[in-house]
Structure formats: structure tokens, C-alpha cells
Scaffold this active site. Structure first.
Site, PDB file in Angstrom:
ATOM      1  N   TRP A   1     -20.982  16.421   7.216  1.00 35.97           N
ATOM      2  CA  TRP A   1     -19.851  16.032   6.386  1.00 35.97           C
ATOM      3  C   TRP A   1     -19.833  16.816   5.086  1.00 35.97           C
ATOM      4  O   TRP A   1     -20.866  17.043   4.459  1.00 35.97           O
ATOM      5  CB  TRP A   1     -19.922  14.539   6.048  1.00 35.97           C
ATOM      6  CG  TRP A   1     -19.763  13.634   7.226  1.00 35.97           C
ATOM      7  CD1 TRP A   1     -20.720  12.854   7.811  1.00 35.97           C
ATOM      8  CD2 TRP A   1     -18.569  13.411   7.984  1.00 35.97           C
ATOM      9  NE1 TRP A   1     -20.193  12.163   8.874  1.00 35.97           N
ATOM     10  CE2 TRP A   1     -18.875  12.481   9.007  1.00 35.97           C
ATOM     11  CE3 TRP A   1     -17.262  13.912   7.899  1.00 35.97           C
ATOM     12  CZ2 TRP A   1     -17.936  12.046   9.918  1.00 35.97           C
ATOM     13  CZ3 TRP A   1     -16.324  13.466   8.816  1.00 35.97           C
ATOM     14  CH2 TRP A   1     -16.664  12.545   9.811  1.00 35.97           C
TER      15      TRP A   1
ATOM     16  N   THR B   1       0.848  -1.184   0.000  1.00 30.67           N
ATOM     17  CA  THR B   1       0.000   0.000   0.000  1.00 30.67           C
ATOM     18  C   THR B   1       0.886   1.237   0.000  1.00 30.67           C
ATOM     19  O   THR B   1       2.087   1.166   0.300  1.00 30.67           O
ATOM     20  CB  THR B   1      -0.908   0.021   1.240  1.00 30.67           C
ATOM     21  OG1 THR B   1      -0.086   0.073   2.425  1.00 30.67           O
ATOM     22  CG2 THR B   1      -1.784  -1.217   1.301  1.00 30.67           C
TER      23      THR B   1
ATOM     24  N   GLU C   1      -5.604  -3.559  -2.287  1.00 26.39           N
ATOM     25  CA  GLU C   1      -6.157  -4.761  -1.658  1.00 26.39           C
ATOM     26  C   GLU C   1      -7.103  -5.545  -2.562  1.00 26.39           C
ATOM     27  O   GLU C   1      -7.536  -6.643  -2.198  1.00 26.39           O
ATOM     28  CB  GLU C   1      -6.910  -4.362  -0.380  1.00 26.39           C
ATOM     29  CG  GLU C   1      -6.019  -3.851   0.748  1.00 26.39           C
ATOM     30  CD  GLU C   1      -5.728  -2.360   0.677  1.00 26.39           C
ATOM     31  OE1 GLU C   1      -5.317  -1.780   1.695  1.00 26.39           O
ATOM     32  OE2 GLU C   1      -5.903  -1.758  -0.414  1.00 26.39           O
TER      33      GLU C   1
ATOM     34  N   LYS D   1     -15.374  17.468   8.431  1.00 23.49           N
ATOM     35  CA  LYS D   1     -16.485  17.481   9.382  1.00 23.49           C
ATOM     36  C   LYS D   1     -16.675  18.905   9.893  1.00 23.49           C
ATOM     37  O   LYS D   1     -15.878  19.423  10.662  1.00 23.49           O
ATOM     38  CB  LYS D   1     -16.221  16.544  10.554  1.00 23.49           C
ATOM     39  CG  LYS D   1     -17.437  16.372  11.458  1.00 23.49           C
ATOM     40  CD  LYS D   1     -17.225  15.291  12.505  1.00 23.49           C
ATOM     41  CE  LYS D   1     -18.489  15.060  13.315  1.00 23.49           C
ATOM     42  NZ  LYS D   1     -18.315  14.001  14.335  1.00 23.49           N
TER      43      LYS D   1
END
Length: 551
Positions: free
Chosen positions: A441, A181, A325, A436
Site C-alpha cells: 500500500w 454525505t 456520520e 495498491k
């Protein structure tokens, strides 16, 4: 018992060698253009595999590559896993400390390095971290002056190999590849790909509207060190397509020349690549008439870029989605039946989605309590996926596995998404990138895309900045086109543009113009680096002073 042989990469290579022996692999290298046939390619793949076998490498051993997209790298894609060892593709753009961690964590036995990246590898070399490495191999037929040892050139390394080598029987669950990653939080984590994962993923990207066939000329611009080149190198061989490899650090001129000279029909890369090619085509006489589709992923693709490609180049940009992944492609924004005659704007709206889930996979979005949310185009939740090419564990990181993989095999992607009634997914933001503000959001991705839809904007990224009253507020960093002189006027236009589409409090409190958005090792905007470099006390002060009515 019923069933046939295991699902391994060997079957793809066998088909290319025997059914399409005269199809070409064309490679731009540090030495120039190299070309050969699949028949010749297969012999060299087998020579590489036989040498690894003779040296005692096999199951459990990792052979690393440190290279751009070229034919030597492509040979390793099949030669290493078909022999039974595991190919570890090191991201050559990572910082030295991360490269050291990758080599040490994977315990690589051999490192095959692109000569143009030799200095970078020498700089990252650390005796303790590279303790497991028994051999360095430099792609080509010479060894430049280097401090790495023991070292040999690739052509000498495979010279005595057997072109008729018979691959051993390899179990489909045996690891074939490994990538790490990007490590935006902490050190990178390894993800292993089995033969079965690669096989299933390859078959999925050979289907559908953008499926690769033997009539295609495919050029994977996405680096082969980035999540296995999005699986394109495997798919081109499996399909028997002509393969074009763009070589070291390709510029727009290189990509344009290869498209024109080799008749490229399909390609794949991050949006910044396609933006650069468009600008080059505007300034130069380029023939891209053979190019049909380009897949765009890694970050959200602006709708304006899609419109410009259709209008100016007659090329379709199609968005896709995936992650390390997931091997990586899980979604492609294909058109569904009945959408062929959509008007231009509606067509772009569909193409800009992250896409439809690939056949063979399952998905859902869930709330903070893990409850599944409806596909209504409005509900926002974390995207979860599972399927044959979705990982269920991280290499040497059980704590990461426990945090990201549920007991029943669902991978928590960390991406906030919505799914509409037709099954199209929109990635709204990373969990960590949502702003936030006042208990609500704000999607940084959607604000960025709205800003980048303006014709005078080249790049834009939105980051959250702490606020004493509102928790966080969005700040936009914008790269204007070179010919823009009135930045104050552009700033006001961008504020109005965001407010027209979204609630007024989504509008960034500060819009700062900079020369370039920092990018990570995969070409994505690096918001971590952006915040560290540009969010200073002055910016924080401007955010705090913004009047409540501005929200």
C-alpha cells in the site's frame, strides 16, 4: 428517578438569552453587515418557532435551509429543532441531481433559501422531486423575481410570530438536524442528528485547548450547510461567545476584514481557506493579532502551512478530524501535558496529527479480519468509532447501515489510520484512495503532504492509475505557485523530496502540473473529478513506460 431534564438545544439558547443577552451576533449578508444581541436573537428564534407551530409543523417534519452562514440561517439552527421539527441543511454546492435527491428523500416541507442562492435552487427545482415542499421562504424582507411558489420573504414569514413563545418539551432522542454525505460513490445518504447527539457534541468542543468560552469571538467559516457547521453555531451560543458569520461565499479579503474589525479569536475551516488567507495577508496589511487558534479539517493540513502561520501570523493552526456520520468532530490535535516546550518542528508534528479522541468517544483500528491492532504508531487498519454523537444508522438506507455499522455499535469510518503510543491518530488514507502497488500500500495522503511541503507548491493530489504489472501506480497532479518558471526543476525536486522520506517506489511515476485541483462541494480535493478530467491515455502510457528501476 435520578437525573434531570433531557439534553436538548433549548438549554443552550436559554443560557445565551439570560446570561449573555448583550453579546453580539454579527452577520455579513448580501445587504451588508447586520448585528444584534442574543436577547434580540432569542426573540426572533421564538417567533420563527411559533410560526412553524401555528402552521402545524413539528415532530417528523423537515424544514430545509439552502444558504450560506448568516443570521437568518443561524436562527433556524435553534428555532426549528427547539420547536420540535427537524432542520435539514442542504449543501448548496451539490449538483442539481443530488439536490433533487436530497429534497425528495428527506420530504422537506419548507425550504428557506438565501437570496444569493435563489438562481441555483431554481435551476435544481423539479416538480416531482420537490413535491413535498409546501412553502419557499427567501431570507430578507423582499422576494426577488422567482419561479418558485408559493414563496414569501423571511421577515414577513415571522412577522406575526410570538417573541415570548414557550418551546414544547422535546425528547432528547428526537431528530433535530440532518445532513447528507457528500455522495462520492452513489447518491448522498442522510445522517440524522438527535438533540442528544448535538448536545453531547457541543459540550465536547467546548472543552480542551481549543474550547470555546464566553470571552471568545468565534467565526465559523466552515459552511453551515456542511455537517452543521462542524457544530460551531451551537457551541458559540452555548458558550455565550460573540458570533461572527462570514456570509455568502467569503473571499480571503472578507475573512480578513471580519477578523480585524470584530476581533475574531477562533475560527474553523478547510485548509484551502487558510491557505488563501495566508496569501492575502502576505500581499496586504492585515491585523490578525486577536486571532489565536484556527481549526483545520476536512482534509489533511500541510505542515508547511502550520509553520507559516506561526512564523508569519503568530496564529496556531490545529488539525482536527471528523465526518458526517460523527456530527462531525471526533479528534483535535491538542498538546498533551509536558509538550508545551517542544521545539518548533516537534510541535508542528503534533499539531499535524488528526488528533486525540474527544472525551466521550471510543476508537480502535482493525485489520481486514476485524482484529484490533496495537497503538504503536506503525500498524495500519480501518478506524472504528462509537459514542453518543456517532450515528448508528443511515436515513432510508438500511443496506448502508448494515455495511458500515457493526452489531455492537461501532461505525466503520472507511479511513485507514495509525495510532501512536500517546493516542494521536493519523489518517493515512481513505480505503478507496490507497494505491495498491505490487501487493503493497502507498498512502496518497502522505505523498500529497510531502509534495505540498515544498515552498513552490500550492496544491497537490495523488491518484492511483492502473498498471499491467504493478496493479496500480501513483500519479501526482500539482499546482505550482504563480512565480515558478522552472517546472522541470520543480518536478525533479519533488521526486527527490518524496524519496527522502519514503521508499523509492512510493515516488509518483508521473508528476503533472495543472492550473487547479478540482474540489468537491465541501472544499476537499475531488480525486474522482481529478481522475476523470486528467487521467487520459497519455498519462496511462507514461505510467506503463516508467522503468522498473524508477520504483
Amino acid at each position: 428517578m435520578p437525573g434531570g431534564t433531557d439534553m436538548t438545544l433549548r438549554s443552550f439558547l436559554w443560557r445565551a438569552e439570560n446570561v449573555f443577552p448583550e453579546r453580539e451576533i454579527v452577520s455579513r449578508t448580501h445587504e451588508g453587515i447586520h448585528r444584534y444581541t442574543y436577547a434580540e436573537y432569542g426573540e426572533r428564534v421564538r417567533k420563527l418557532a411559533s410560526v412553524l407551530d401555528e402552521r402545524g409543523y413539528g415532530e417528523g417534519d423537515r424544514i430545509a435551509t439552502f444558504a450560506w452562514n448568516n443570521h437568518w440561517h443561524h436562527e433556524a439552527y435553534f428555532g426549528v429543532p427547539c420547536q420540535g421539527a427537524q432542520l435539514h441543511m442542504i449543501n448548496i454546492l451539490l449538483p442539481d441531481s443530488h439536490i433533487q435527491h436530497l429534497v425528495s428523500d428527506a420530504e422537506d416541507k419548507v425550504v428557506v433559501v438565501d437570496p444569493v442562492m435563489l438562481d441555483k435552487l431554481e435551476g435544481a427545482y423539479d416538480e416531482e422531486a420537490f413535491e413535498s415542499v409546501e412553502q419557499f421562504v427567501v431570507m430578507g424582507d423582499t422576494v426577488p423575481e422567482t419561479s418558485l411558489e408559493p414563496v414569501t420573504d423571511y421577515e414577513s414569514f415571522i412577522a406575526d410570530g410570538d417573541p415570548d413563545y414557550e418551546f414544547p418539551d422535546v425528547d432528547e432522542e428526537q431528530p433535530a438536524g440532518m445532513c447528507y454525505t457528500s455522495g462520492t460513490t452513489g447518491k448522498p445518504k442522510g445522517v440524522e442528528y438527535t438533540h442528544k447527539m448535538y448536545w453531547a457534541h457541543t459540550m465536547s468542543i467546548m472543552t480542551g485547548e481549543l474550547g470555546i468560552t464566553n470571552t471568545d469571538v468565534e467565526m465559523p467559516v466552515v459552511p453551515m450547510f456542511h455537517v452543521s457547521g462542524w457544530g460551531r453555531p451551537f457551541a458559540t451560543v452555548a458558550a455565550g461567545a460573540k458570533t461572527v458569520l462570514p456570509g455568502p461565499n467569503p473571499e480571503p479579503a472578507d475573512i480578513a476584514a471580519l477578523c480585524e474589525n470584530e476581533g475574531v479569536t477562533k475560527s474553523a475551516a478547510v485548509p484551502t481557506v487558510w491557505r488563501g488567507l495566508l496569501q492575502y495577508a502576505r500581499e496586504n496589511d492585515v491585523d490578525l493579532s486577536e486571532l489565536e487558534y484556527v481549526l483545520s479539517g476536512g482534509s489533511s493540513t500541510p505542515k508547511g502551512l502550520m509553520r507559516d502561520y506561526r512564523a508569519e501570523l503568530d496564529v496556531e493552526i490545529v488539525a482536527g478530524y471528523g465526518m458526517t456520520e460523527t456530527t462531525p468532530v471526533t479528534h483535535v490535535a491538542e498538546l498533551k501535558p509536558g509538550m508545551e516546550d517542544l521545539d518548533e518542528e516537534s510541535r508542528v508534528d503534533v499539531r499535524a496529527h488528526a488528533g486525540l479522541i474527544s472525551p466521550g468517544l471510543e476508537m480502535k483500528i482493525v485489520d481486514d479480519e476485524g482484529e484490533e491492532l496495537p497503538w504503536d504508531g506503525e500498524a495500519l487498519g480501518e478506524l472504528l468509532m462509537r459514542g453518543p454523537w456517532v450515528t448508528t444508522e443511515y436515513f432510508n438506507a438500511p443496506e448502508k447501515t448494515e455495511a458500515r455499522v457493526t452489531e455492537d455499535g461501532w461505525l466503520r469510518t472507511g479511513d485507514i489510520a495509525r495510532i501512536d503510543e500517546d493516542g494521536y491518530v493519523d489518517i493515512v488514507d481513505r480505503v478507496d484512495d490507497l494505491v495498491k502497488s505490487g501487493g503493497e500500500w502507498i498512502s496518497s495522503v502522505e505523498v500529497e503532504n510531502r509534495i505540498m511541503g515544498h515552498e513552490d507548491v500550492a496544491e497537490a493530489a495523488v491518484v492511483p492509475v492502473e498498471h499491467p504489472t504493478w496493479d496500480e501506480r501513483p500519479v501526482a497532479f500539482v499546482v505550482a505557485m504563480e512565480d515558478v518558471e522552472d517546472l522541470e526543476g520543480l518536478e525533479e525536486a519533488l521526486r527527490q523530496r518524496v524519496a527522502e522520506e519514503y521508499p523509492k517506489w512510493w515516488t509518483p511515476d508521473v508528476i503533472e502540473f495543472i492550473d487547479e485541483i478540482p474540489k468537491g462541494s465541501t472544499g476537499k480535493f475531488s480525486k474522482k473529478d481529478l481522475a476523470e478530467q486528467y487521467v487520459d491515455d497519455e498519462i496511462r502510457g507514461e505510467v506503463e513506460e516508467a522503468a522498473p528501476g524508477d520504483r
